[in-house]
Design a protein around this motif. Structure first.
Motif, mmCIF file in Angstrom:
data_model
loop_
_atom_site.group_PDB
_atom_site.id
_atom_site.type_symbol
_atom_site.label_atom_id
_atom_site.label_comp_id
_atom_site.label_asym_id
_atom_site.label_seq_id
_atom_site.Cartn_x
_atom_site.Cartn_y
_atom_site.Cartn_z
ATOM 1 N N PRO A 125 0.809 -1.228 0.000
ATOM 2 C CA PRO A 125 0.000 0.000 0.000
ATOM 3 C C PRO A 125 0.845 1.282 0.000
ATOM 4 N N ALA A 126 1.994 1.265 0.650
ATOM 5 C CA ALA A 126 2.861 2.452 0.645
ATOM 6 C C ALA A 126 3.404 2.729 -0.746
ATOM 7 N N ALA A 127 3.672 1.690 -1.505
ATOM 8 C CA ALA A 127 4.147 1.866 -2.877
ATOM 9 C C ALA A 127 3.061 2.489 -3.741
ATOM 10 N N ILE A 128 1.844 2.033 -3.559
ATOM 11 C CA ILE A 128 0.716 2.601 -4.317
ATOM 12 C C ILE A 128 0.562 4.078 -3.979
ATOM 13 N N TRP A 129 0.648 4.403 -2.693
ATOM 14 C CA TRP A 129 0.563 5.802 -2.284
ATOM 15 C C TRP A 129 1.686 6.614 -2.929
ATOM 16 N N ALA A 130 2.901 6.079 -2.934
ATOM 17 C CA ALA A 130 4.047 6.808 -3.482
ATOM 18 C C ALA A 130 3.879 7.091 -4.968
ATOM 19 N N ILE A 131 3.343 6.131 -5.686
ATOM 20 C CA ILE A 131 3.114 6.334 -7.120
ATOM 21 C C ILE A 131 2.135 7.483 -7.337
ATOM 22 N N ARG A 132 1.122 7.534 -6.538
ATOM 23 C CA ARG A 132 0.091 8.568 -6.686
ATOM 24 C C ARG A 132 0.521 9.915 -6.114
ATOM 25 N N ALA A 133 1.510 9.913 -5.210
ATOM 26 C CA ALA A 133 1.913 11.144 -4.522
ATOM 27 C C ALA A 133 2.794 12.053 -5.364
ATOM 28 N N THR B 50 15.822 7.785 -0.413
ATOM 29 C CA THR B 50 17.084 7.056 -0.558
ATOM 30 C C THR B 50 17.905 7.160 0.720
ATOM 31 N N ALA B 51 17.934 8.337 1.319
ATOM 32 C CA ALA B 51 18.683 8.528 2.568
ATOM 33 C C ALA B 51 18.118 7.651 3.688
ATOM 34 N N VAL B 52 16.807 7.548 3.773
ATOM 35 C CA VAL B 52 16.192 6.713 4.810
ATOM 36 C C VAL B 52 16.515 5.237 4.552
ATOM 37 N N VAL B 53 16.507 4.825 3.302
ATOM 38 C CA VAL B 53 16.872 3.442 2.971
ATOM 39 C C VAL B 53 18.316 3.165 3.387
ATOM 40 N N MET C 290 10.902 0.878 2.236
ATOM 41 C CA MET C 290 11.566 0.103 1.189
ATOM 42 C C MET C 290 10.655 -0.053 -0.031
ATOM 43 N N ALA C 291 9.368 -0.241 0.204
ATOM 44 C CA ALA C 291 8.409 -0.350 -0.899
ATOM 45 C C ALA C 291 8.311 0.971 -1.656
ATOM 46 N N ILE C 292 8.330 2.069 -0.929
ATOM 47 C CA ILE C 292 8.311 3.395 -1.556
ATOM 48 C C ILE C 292 9.567 3.582 -2.404
#
Length: 123
Positions: A16-24, A35-38, A57-59
Motif C-alpha cells: 500500500p505504501a508503494a501505491i501511495w508513493a506512485i500517486r503522490a 534514498t537517505a532513509v533506505v 523500502m516499498a516506496i
C-alpha cells in the motif's frame, strides 16, 4: 521526472505504501530523502518499526528511478547489493553513503519529508 501509473494487477501486488508513493508524485528532493532513509535502514541506524521500514523500502522501489540530484546510480547499485546479499562487504559500503546523505540533506528538509510520509501514509 517521469510519472508512474498503476493498472489493477500492479495495484494488487504492491505494498500500500508503494501505491501511495506512485500517486503522490514525489519531488526529486523527496526521492533523495527516501534514498537517505533506505541507507539509514540498511546501516542499522533507523529507529522505525519493522512495518515502517518495509513501507519505506516499498516506496523506494517505486521512486528510485525518478530524477534526483543527490544520488547517482552507484548509490542505488550499493543499495541493491546490500539488499540482495547483505554480507559484511555490501553493508560496509552503505555506511559512508548514509553519513554523506545525513550531511548533505538539511535537517529541515528531512523533517518536512518525514511529515510528508506521516501525512500521506497515516493521514
Amino acid at each position: 521526472m517521469t510519472q508512474t501509473t498503476l493498472d489493477d494487477h500492479q495495484a494488487a501486488v504492491l505494498h500500500p505504501a508503494a501505491i501511495w508513493a506512485i500517486r503522490a508524485a514525489f519531488t526529486s528532493e523527496q526521492v533523495d530523502c527516501t534514498t537517505a532513509v533506505v541507507l539509514k535502514i540498511l546501516d542499522n541506524k533507523c529507529k522505525m518499526l519493522p512495518g515502517e521500514k518495509l513501507a519505506v523500502m516499498a516506496i523506494y522501489d517505486v521512486v528510485r528511478h525518478l530524477a534526483a540530484p543527490l544520488f547517482d546510480g552507484t548509490v542505488h547499485a550499493a543499495i541493491n547489493a546490500a539488499r540482495l546479499q547483505p554480507d559484511p562487504t555490501a553493508l560496509e559500503a552503505i555506511h559512508p553513503l548514509r553519513v554523506y546523505a545525513e550531511a548533505a540533506i538539511p535537517k529541515p528538509v528531512m523533517k518536512d519529508y518525514k511529515a510528508f510520509l506521516r501525512d500521506g501514509l497515516f493521514g
